[in-house]
Scaffold this active site. Sequence first.
Site, mmCIF file in Angstrom:
data_model
loop_
_atom_site.group_PDB
_atom_site.id
_atom_site.type_symbol
_atom_site.label_atom_id
_atom_site.label_comp_id
_atom_site.label_asym_id
_atom_site.label_seq_id
_atom_site.Cartn_x
_atom_site.Cartn_y
_atom_site.Cartn_z
ATOM 1 N N SER A 73 -5.235 -4.282 2.225
ATOM 2 C CA SER A 73 -4.373 -3.868 3.337
ATOM 3 C C SER A 73 -4.931 -4.321 4.676
ATOM 4 C CB SER A 73 -4.189 -2.350 3.335
ATOM 5 O OG SER A 73 -3.580 -1.949 2.137
ATOM 6 N N ASP A 129 0.836 -1.209 0.000
ATOM 7 C CA ASP A 129 0.000 0.000 0.000
ATOM 8 C C ASP A 129 0.869 1.256 0.000
ATOM 9 O OD1 ASP A 129 -1.886 2.035 0.614
ATOM 10 O OD2 ASP A 129 -3.126 0.617 1.737
ATOM 11 N N HIS A 187 -0.527 4.502 0.078
ATOM 12 C CA HIS A 187 -1.233 5.678 0.610
ATOM 13 C C HIS A 187 -0.590 6.145 1.928
ATOM 14 C CE1 HIS A 187 -4.163 3.695 -2.024
ATOM 15 N NE2 HIS A 187 -4.579 4.925 -2.290
HETATM 16 CO CO1 B1M Z 1 -5.824 5.412 -4.048
HETATM 17 N N1 B1M Z 1 -7.407 4.343 -3.606
HETATM 18 N N2 B1M Z 1 -5.146 3.981 -5.164
HETATM 19 N N3 B1M Z 1 -4.406 6.654 -4.476
HETATM 20 N N4 B1M Z 1 -6.821 6.743 -3.186
HETATM 21 C C1 B1M Z 1 -8.322 4.868 -2.617
HETATM 22 C C2 B1M Z 1 -7.977 4.407 -1.206
HETATM 23 C C3 B1M Z 1 -9.721 4.282 -3.125
HETATM 24 C C4 B1M Z 1 -10.778 4.112 -2.026
HETATM 25 C C5 B1M Z 1 -10.244 5.202 -4.248
HETATM 26 C C6 B1M Z 1 -11.518 4.659 -4.898
HETATM 27 O O1 B1M Z 1 -11.461 3.793 -5.703
HETATM 28 N N5 B1M Z 1 -12.658 5.176 -4.537
HETATM 29 C C7 B1M Z 1 -9.258 2.951 -3.747
HETATM 30 C C8 B1M Z 1 -9.220 1.741 -2.801
HETATM 31 C C9 B1M Z 1 -10.198 0.669 -3.175
HETATM 32 C C10 B1M Z 1 -10.171 -0.427 -2.172
HETATM 33 O O2 B1M Z 1 -9.264 -1.193 -2.040
HETATM 34 N N6 B1M Z 1 -11.244 -0.442 -1.417
HETATM 35 C C11 B1M Z 1 -7.884 3.313 -4.248
HETATM 36 C C12 B1M Z 1 -7.179 2.586 -5.270
HETATM 37 C C13 B1M Z 1 -7.963 1.497 -5.949
HETATM 38 C C14 B1M Z 1 -5.856 2.891 -5.641
HETATM 39 C C15 B1M Z 1 -4.974 2.158 -6.667
HETATM 40 C C16 B1M Z 1 -5.080 0.628 -6.655
HETATM 41 C C17 B1M Z 1 -5.305 2.741 -8.054
HETATM 42 C C18 B1M Z 1 -4.573 2.129 -9.207
HETATM 43 O O3 B1M Z 1 -3.382 2.194 -9.308
HETATM 44 N N7 B1M Z 1 -5.352 1.523 -10.072
HETATM 45 C C19 B1M Z 1 -3.569 2.638 -6.263
HETATM 46 C C20 B1M Z 1 -2.980 1.745 -5.154
HETATM 47 C C21 B1M Z 1 -1.526 1.678 -5.172
HETATM 48 C C22 B1M Z 1 -1.040 0.890 -3.966
HETATM 49 O O4 B1M Z 1 -1.245 1.293 -2.832
HETATM 50 N N8 B1M Z 1 -0.403 -0.242 -4.218
HETATM 51 C C23 B1M Z 1 -3.882 3.981 -5.685
HETATM 52 C C24 B1M Z 1 -3.011 5.069 -5.710
HETATM 53 C C25 B1M Z 1 -3.293 6.319 -5.203
HETATM 54 C C26 B1M Z 1 -2.400 7.534 -5.393
HETATM 55 C C27 B1M Z 1 -0.904 7.198 -5.357
HETATM 56 C C28 B1M Z 1 -2.735 8.168 -6.727
HETATM 57 C C29 B1M Z 1 -2.899 8.489 -4.234
HETATM 58 C C30 B1M Z 1 -2.112 8.316 -2.930
HETATM 59 C C31 B1M Z 1 -1.017 9.350 -2.744
HETATM 60 C C32 B1M Z 1 -0.404 9.256 -1.360
HETATM 61 O O5 B1M Z 1 -0.969 8.810 -0.395
HETATM 62 N N9 B1M Z 1 0.820 9.689 -1.308
HETATM 63 C C33 B1M Z 1 -4.309 7.931 -3.985
HETATM 64 C C34 B1M Z 1 -5.334 8.648 -3.270
HETATM 65 C C35 B1M Z 1 -5.015 10.082 -2.935
HETATM 66 C C36 B1M Z 1 -6.584 8.054 -2.902
HETATM 67 C C37 B1M Z 1 -7.813 8.720 -2.263
HETATM 68 C C38 B1M Z 1 -8.514 9.513 -3.350
HETATM 69 C C39 B1M Z 1 -7.557 9.616 -1.063
HETATM 70 C C40 B1M Z 1 -6.766 9.003 0.092
HETATM 71 C C41 B1M Z 1 -6.326 10.067 1.064
HETATM 72 O O6 B1M Z 1 -5.188 10.510 1.052
HETATM 73 N N10 B1M Z 1 -7.234 10.569 1.895
HETATM 74 C C42 B1M Z 1 -8.633 7.438 -1.794
HETATM 75 C C43 B1M Z 1 -10.137 7.655 -1.779
HETATM 76 C C44 B1M Z 1 -10.589 8.204 -0.435
HETATM 77 O O7 B1M Z 1 -10.070 7.841 0.611
HETATM 78 N N11 B1M Z 1 -11.571 9.047 -0.466
HETATM 79 C C45 B1M Z 1 -8.045 6.368 -2.606
HETATM 80 C C46 B1M Z 1 -6.952 11.645 2.871
HETATM 81 C C47 B1M Z 1 -6.338 11.043 4.162
HETATM 82 C C48 B1M Z 1 -6.086 12.146 5.179
HETATM 83 O O8 B1M Z 1 -7.276 10.150 4.685
HETATM 84 O O9 B1M Z 1 -5.675 8.193 4.485
HETATM 85 O O10 B1M Z 1 -8.155 7.816 4.983
HETATM 86 P P1 B1M Z 1 -6.930 8.648 5.110
HETATM 87 O O11 B1M Z 1 -6.581 8.786 6.670
HETATM 88 C C49 B1M Z 1 -7.587 9.083 7.621
HETATM 89 C C50 B1M Z 1 -8.147 7.851 8.333
HETATM 90 O O12 B1M Z 1 -8.260 6.743 7.483
HETATM 91 C C51 B1M Z 1 -7.245 7.663 9.508
HETATM 92 O O13 B1M Z 1 -6.858 8.993 9.847
HETATM 93 C C52 B1M Z 1 -6.921 9.858 8.703
HETATM 94 C C53 B1M Z 1 -7.775 11.078 9.024
HETATM 95 O O14 B1M Z 1 -7.430 11.697 10.223
HETATM 96 N N12 B1M Z 1 -6.037 6.862 9.417
HETATM 97 C C54 B1M Z 1 -5.420 6.427 10.570
HETATM 98 C C55 B1M Z 1 -5.319 6.429 8.386
HETATM 99 N N13 B1M Z 1 -4.268 5.735 8.782
HETATM 100 C C56 B1M Z 1 -4.284 5.710 10.127
HETATM 101 C C57 B1M Z 1 -3.431 5.111 11.051
HETATM 102 C C58 B1M Z 1 -3.721 5.255 12.408
HETATM 103 C C59 B1M Z 1 -4.832 5.972 12.817
HETATM 104 C C60 B1M Z 1 -5.704 6.566 11.907
HETATM 105 O O15 B1M Z 1 -2.954 4.740 13.394
HETATM 106 C C61 B1M Z 1 -1.753 4.091 13.065
#
Ligand code: B1M
Length: 213
Positions: free
Chosen positions: A151, A98, A100
Site C-alpha cells: 500500500s 487494501d 484495512h
Molecule cells: Co491484516 N495485516 N491482512 N487484516 N491486519 C496486518 C496489517 C499485518 C501487519 C498483520 C501481520 O502480518 N503482522 C499484515 C501486513 C503485512 C505487510 O504487508 N507488512 C496483514 C496482512 C498480511 C493481511 C492479509 C494479506 C492477510 C491474508 O489475507 N493473508 C489481508 C489483506 C487483505 C487486503 O488488504 N487486500 C489482511 C486482512 C485483515 C482483516 C480483514 C482480517 C483485518 C482487517 C479488518 C478491517 O480493517 N476491517 C486485519 C487486521 C485487523 C490486521 C491487524 C491485526 C490490525 C490492523 C488494525 O486494525 N489496527 C494488522 C496488524 C497490526 O496492525 N498490528 C494487520 C488498529 C488500527 C486502529 O490501527 O490501522 O494502524 P491502524 O491505524 C493507526 C495508524 O496506522 C494511523 O492511525 C491509526 C491510529 O490512530 N493511521 C492513519 C492509519 N491510517 C491513517 C490515515 C491517516 C492518518 C493516520 O490520514 C489519512
Amino acid sequence: LPLEERLASYVVEGTKEGLLADLDEALLKQSPLEIINGPLMKGMDEVGRLFNNNELIVAEVLQSAEVMKASVAHLEPFMEKNESSVKGKIILATVKGDVHDIGKNLVEIILANNGYHIVNLGIKVPPDQLIEAQRREKADAIGLSGLLVKSAQQMVLTAQDLRNAEIDVPILVGGAALTRKFTKTRISPEYDGLVLYAKDAMDGLDIANKLMN
Ligand code: B1M
C-alpha cells in the site's frame, strides 16, 4: 485479570462477552482515545504478532477487528467534540488493494468530531475514483490510509495519478507500513502539492488544523 488486560484480551480473543461493561468502567478513568490507543491497540498489536506467527487465521483476525469496531462505536459518543463551524472538507480512502479500514475510520471520527466535513470513499479505492471524487467535492485535502507494505507503493502510484490529473491539494498519508522517510523520499517527489505523514489519528487532526490555518 486487571481491567486493562481484560480490554486487550477481548480484542485478542475476538469476544464481546462483557466488553461494553468493561469499556464503561474504563471510561470512568480514561478518555475514549486513551482506551483505544492503550489497551485496545495493545490487543491489536498482539493479534498482529500472533497472525504473523501463524497462530491466528484470517477469520479470527476478522473477529478481533469486529471487537475493535464495536469498541470504537461504543466509545465514539463519549469523545470530545469541537462544535466549531466547518473547518474544511477532507476526502478519506484506504488505497487500492487494501481492505484495512479501522485506522481510517478512526481518523474519520476524530476529524468529524473536530469540525471537518469528511467524504469517506471506503476501502480498495483506485486513483480514478479519488480523482473523480476530488473533482466533484473540491475537498481541501485528501487522506490516504494503507497498512500493507504494497500500500505504501500504491500511495506513490496514487500521487502520480493525482498529479497527472492536475490535482495539487495537500495529501495526508498514514498507516502501519508507512514512514515519514518513505513519505518524504518516495511519495512527495511524485506530487505537486504537500504530502504529509501522520503517525496516528490525533497527529492527522493536528496536521489538518495546521493546514487549514
Ligand atoms: Co491484516 N495485516 N491482512 N487484516 N491486519 C496486518 C496489517 C499485518 C501487519 C498483520 C501481520 O502480518 N503482522 C499484515 C501486513 C503485512 C505487510 O504487508 N507488512 C496483514 C496482512 C498480511 C493481511 C492479509 C494479506 C492477510 C491474508 O489475507 N493473508 C489481508 C489483506 C487483505 C487486503 O488488504 N487486500 C489482511 C486482512 C485483515 C482483516 C480483514 C482480517 C483485518 C482487517 C479488518 C478491517 O480493517 N476491517 C486485519 C487486521 C485487523 C490486521 C491487524 C491485526 C490490525 C490492523 C488494525 O486494525 N489496527 C494488522 C496488524 C497490526 O496492525 N498490528 C494487520 C488498529 C488500527 C486502529 O490501527 O490501522 O494502524 P491502524 O491505524 C493507526 C495508524 O496506522 C494511523 O492511525 C491509526 C491510529 O490512530 N493511521 C492513519 C492509519 N491510517 C491513517 C490515515 C491517516 C492518518 C493516520 O490520514 C489519512
